[in-house]
Design an enzyme around this catalytic site. Structure first.
Site, PDB file in Angstrom:
ATOM      1  N   GLU A  66       0.688  -1.183   0.096  1.00 38.99           N
ATOM      2  CA  GLU A  66      -0.002  -0.255  -0.088  1.00 38.99           C
ATOM      3  C   GLU A  66       0.822   1.370   0.007  1.00 38.99           C
ATOM      4  OE1 GLU A  66      -3.265   1.231  -0.723  1.00 38.99           O
ATOM      5  OE2 GLU A  66      -3.971  -0.398   0.555  1.00 38.99           O
TER       6      GLU A  66
ATOM      7  N   ASP B 172       1.585   3.962  -2.910  1.00 37.82           N
ATOM      8  CA  ASP B 172       1.541   5.461  -2.833  1.00 37.82           C
ATOM      9  C   ASP B 172       2.867   6.376  -3.400  1.00 37.82           C
ATOM     10  OD1 ASP B 172      -1.146   5.142  -2.117  1.00 37.82           O
ATOM     11  OD2 ASP B 172      -0.709   5.138   0.075  1.00 37.82           O
TER      12      ASP B 172
ATOM     13  N   SER C  25      -6.097   2.758  -4.864  1.00 37.41           N
ATOM     14  CA  SER C  25      -4.862   3.212  -4.023  1.00 37.41           C
ATOM     15  C   SER C  25      -3.811   3.531  -5.055  1.00 37.41           C
ATOM     16  CB  SER C  25      -4.273   1.990  -3.042  1.00 37.41           C
ATOM     17  OG  SER C  25      -5.046   1.669  -1.993  1.00 37.41           O
TER      18      SER C  25
ATOM     19  N   ASP D  11     -15.170  11.850 -19.936  1.00 36.50           N
ATOM     20  CA  ASP D  11     -16.349  11.298 -19.245  1.00 36.50           C
ATOM     21  C   ASP D  11     -16.312   9.635 -19.658  1.00 36.50           C
ATOM     22  OD1 ASP D  11     -18.663  11.380 -18.154  1.00 36.50           O
ATOM     23  OD2 ASP D  11     -19.909  12.046 -19.656  1.00 36.50           O
TER      24      ASP D  11
ATOM     25  N   GLY E 151     -21.999  12.709 -18.079  1.00 37.75           N
ATOM     26  CA  GLY E 151     -21.837  13.591 -16.909  1.00 37.75           C
ATOM     27  C   GLY E 151     -21.373  12.813 -15.808  1.00 37.75           C
TER      28      GLY E 151
ATOM     29  N   ASP F 206     -21.747  10.848 -12.489  1.00 37.12           N
ATOM     30  CA  ASP F 206     -22.165   9.490 -11.978  1.00 37.12           C
ATOM     31  C   ASP F 206     -21.672   8.920 -10.730  1.00 37.12           C
ATOM     32  OD1 ASP F 206     -20.491   7.665 -12.809  1.00 37.12           O
ATOM     33  OD2 ASP F 206     -21.071   8.542 -14.676  1.00 37.12           O
TER      34      ASP F 206
END
Length: 595
Positions: free
Chosen positions: A312, A316, A509, A553, A572, A574
């Site tokens: 993790e 990053d 992540s 989009d 658009g 959601d």
């Protein structure tokens, strides 16, 4: 060309130049319904306000302080709203803390009460809460009984200490409240083989999936070209992983970086993970960038750096470094229970606030089952303080689709702190590339058809009111998540070097530090031009969505893993992909000037 073989892949060294080594330097650093006035002038002695250096043997619990959180939230929203006369007019942390946090007189009163118990109290620089610190012996003397204790294990090398149900009144002076009944302390002697600290899926996830999830389709492959890498690996040969450059080209990072200036300031938050500098070095060698030096500070309960290479934290750091190799990268390392601790230390850093903060973590219970409401209220207040001081906070929306709490809880459930109004929640997509690494298609990330029950977090909150920046984006009265999305598919997924081995990984992540680092490039350019940084990015993002090409989009796919009927992508905004994926070649031009 000479080769040096390491486990899992081979580095191709270009020329005799030495590779710079990344060094992790350990520099060790709810709101109640109180009617006590705050922000007033006081003639009392200056209160003890600092970020205490954690020491071996310390056990730290958190105590809320009187604060004006409603006014803090309103002011923070104003500086984050394009068109407001206060837009991007940020405050210094000490001034904001003096205005909205506890006064010296209030803090001194709490300090004396705690001191009488034989414990130490230090107010956080935000003045929204404080730390009560003592050894186990001091806590026993103060409480009249020992703290409960659960031993660390090799899989979870953290000792759990708990308060008794009844505590002395002096431990909770008027206007304050203890925030957590249990805290964790790292035990390096228990460190051993353990699972990832986060919920990020890997290409092996299918082996542990429920029988109800079938692999109806084979994993896709990397169809983009070219794939440039200075190392060899079966994952690269089999096209089961993307290179950072491929993703950056697809999303316009190349253009953004060519137009950027200044030094981005990026803070990565690590909740119990750990990382290996050598892994970051190898990732840079493999994919052609010089990793930045990482400055590491320790949080409560972690007096020494965690001796573990966690996927993790490594993901990053490597993702952010690949996007912004010239950045100043800070890492705040705390325990798995340290959400409040890491955010406060990121904002209260003695070297100044960062441009962005990135957290790849979330928890269902905090937000959706009403556990620890005072604790989450204080975290939200700290996040509002971050926004007020010019920090952009990015949080992973999660990898469990629209049912973060599982199907045992009816309807959709989200992750905290992604649902906080003062963060940008980042969801996930499945990306397909073509020649020149151009985007040929992109859908909502949902790997259930490949045999892995993983999808981007998203849905509509049960309790968090809709923030003003989402007005017009969706009709419900509560906040929707995510705000934006990016690559999160597992195969082909993000490249990650852990313990000298190249892996392909998925999850929000990966998308979260990617978008955070890109935003940091924009913020650094603004500062270099003599303007304020970005701050909370949501106002910018939602307003920019009306500009053609500012976002890619995402109109296909869903993140429904539990059969709850939510959420489906559409034209658009959601609740499966948010506004879509930022087009970093265009989006920076839509950043409004300060008010």
């Amino acid at each position: 060309m000479p080769r040096t073989t390491i486990r899992g892949y081979t580095v191709l060294r270009r020329g005799p130049g030495a590779v710079r080594r990344v060094v992790g330097r350990a520099v060790i650093a709810l709101a109640l319904g109180s009617l006590v006035l705050v922000g007033c002038d006081s003639t009392s002695a200056r209160a003890p306000v600092s970020l205490p250096v954690p020491k071996a043997g310390d056990v730290t619990f958190y105590l809320s302080l009187p604060s004006s959180t409603t006014e803090l939230s309103r002011t923070a929203a104003g500086v984050a709203t394009p068109g407001s006369s206060h837009y991007r007019h940020f405050s210094q942390l000490d001034k904001a803390a003096d205005q909205f946090g506890a006064t010296d007189e209030q803090i001194n009163a709490v300090t004396e009460s705690i001191k009488a118990l034989g414990l130490k109290f230090v107010a956080d620089p935000t003045r929204l809460f404080g730390r009560v610190i003592g050894s186990t012996q001091q806590w026993q003397a103060a409480l009249g009984a020992p703290l409960s204790k659960k031993a660390a294990t090799a899989k979870s090398p953290f000792i759990t200490y708990g308060l008794p149900e009844q505590v002395p009144p002096a431990l909770q002076p008027p206007g304050t409240s203890l925030l957590l009944p249990e805290v964790l302390v790292y035990d390096p002697t228990a460190e051993g083989r353990r699972p990832p600290s986060g919920n990020r899926p890997t290409s092996n996830s299918a082996s542990a999936t429920p029988a109800s999830v079938r692999a109806d389709l084979p994993w896709p492959s990397n169809t983009g070209t070219p794939v440039v890498a200075r190392c060899s690996s079966p994952l690269l040969d089999q096209r089961r992983v993307y290179s950072p450059q491929q993703v950056q080209t697809a999303y316009g990072i190349d253009t953004l970086r060519s137009n950027s200036s200044g030094t981005p300031l990026i803070t990565v938050l690590d909740l119990g993970g750990g990382w290996l500098p050598g892994d970051l070095d190898l990732a840079g060698q493999c994919f052609g960038y010089s990793p930045p030096e990482v400055s590491q500070s320790q949080g409560d309960g972690v007096a020494t750096a965690i001796a573990h290479g966690d996927d993790e934290t490594s993901l990053d750091l490597q993702t952010a470094a690949a996007v912004a190799p010239g950045a100043q990268v800070r890492l705040v390392q705390s325990t798995p229970a340290g959400i409040l601790d890491v955010f406060s230390r990121a904002v209260g850093d003695s070297h100044g606030v960062p441009d962005v903060v990135s957290l790849s973590y979330g928890d269902c219970a905090l937000a959706e089952i009403e556990e620890l409401p005072k604790y989450t209220s204080v975290i939200d207040a700290v996040l509002a303080m971050a926004a007020l001081t010019g920090v952009s906070s990015f949080v992973a929306a999660g990898d469990h689709g629209s049912t973060t709490c599982g199907t045992g809880v009816p309807g959709t459930t989200l992750s905290y702190p992604a649902v906080s109004p003062f963060v940008t929640a980042v969801g996930g997509t499945r990306l397909t590339l073509g020649g020149g690494n151009s985007r040929t298609s992109e859908v909502v990330w949902n790997d259930s058809v490949y045999g892995s029950p993983a999808a981007g977090g998203g849905g509509v909150s049960r309790r968090q009111p809709r923030p003003a920046y989402q007005d017009g984006a969706h009709a419900q009265r509560t906040r929707a998540v995510p705000d934006v999305s990016a690559l999160a598919d597992t195969v082909p997924g993000w490249p990650l070097v852990v313990n000298s081995t190249l892996q392909t990984v998925g999850g929000t992540s990966g998308s979260t530090p990617f978008i955070a680092a890109a935003t940091a490039l924009v913020a650094a350019s603004e500062r270099a031009a003599g303007r304020p940084p970005v701050g909370l990015a949501n106002g910018w993002f939602y307003k920019a969505a009306s500009r053609p090409s500012a976002f890619f989009d995402v109109t296909m796919g869903n993140n429904d893993l539990g059969g709850v009927g939510c959420c489906q992508a559409s034209v658009g905004y959601d609740a499966a992909s948010g506004l879509g994926v930022p087009n970093w070649a265009v989006l920076p031009g839509a950043l409004a000037a300060p008010g």
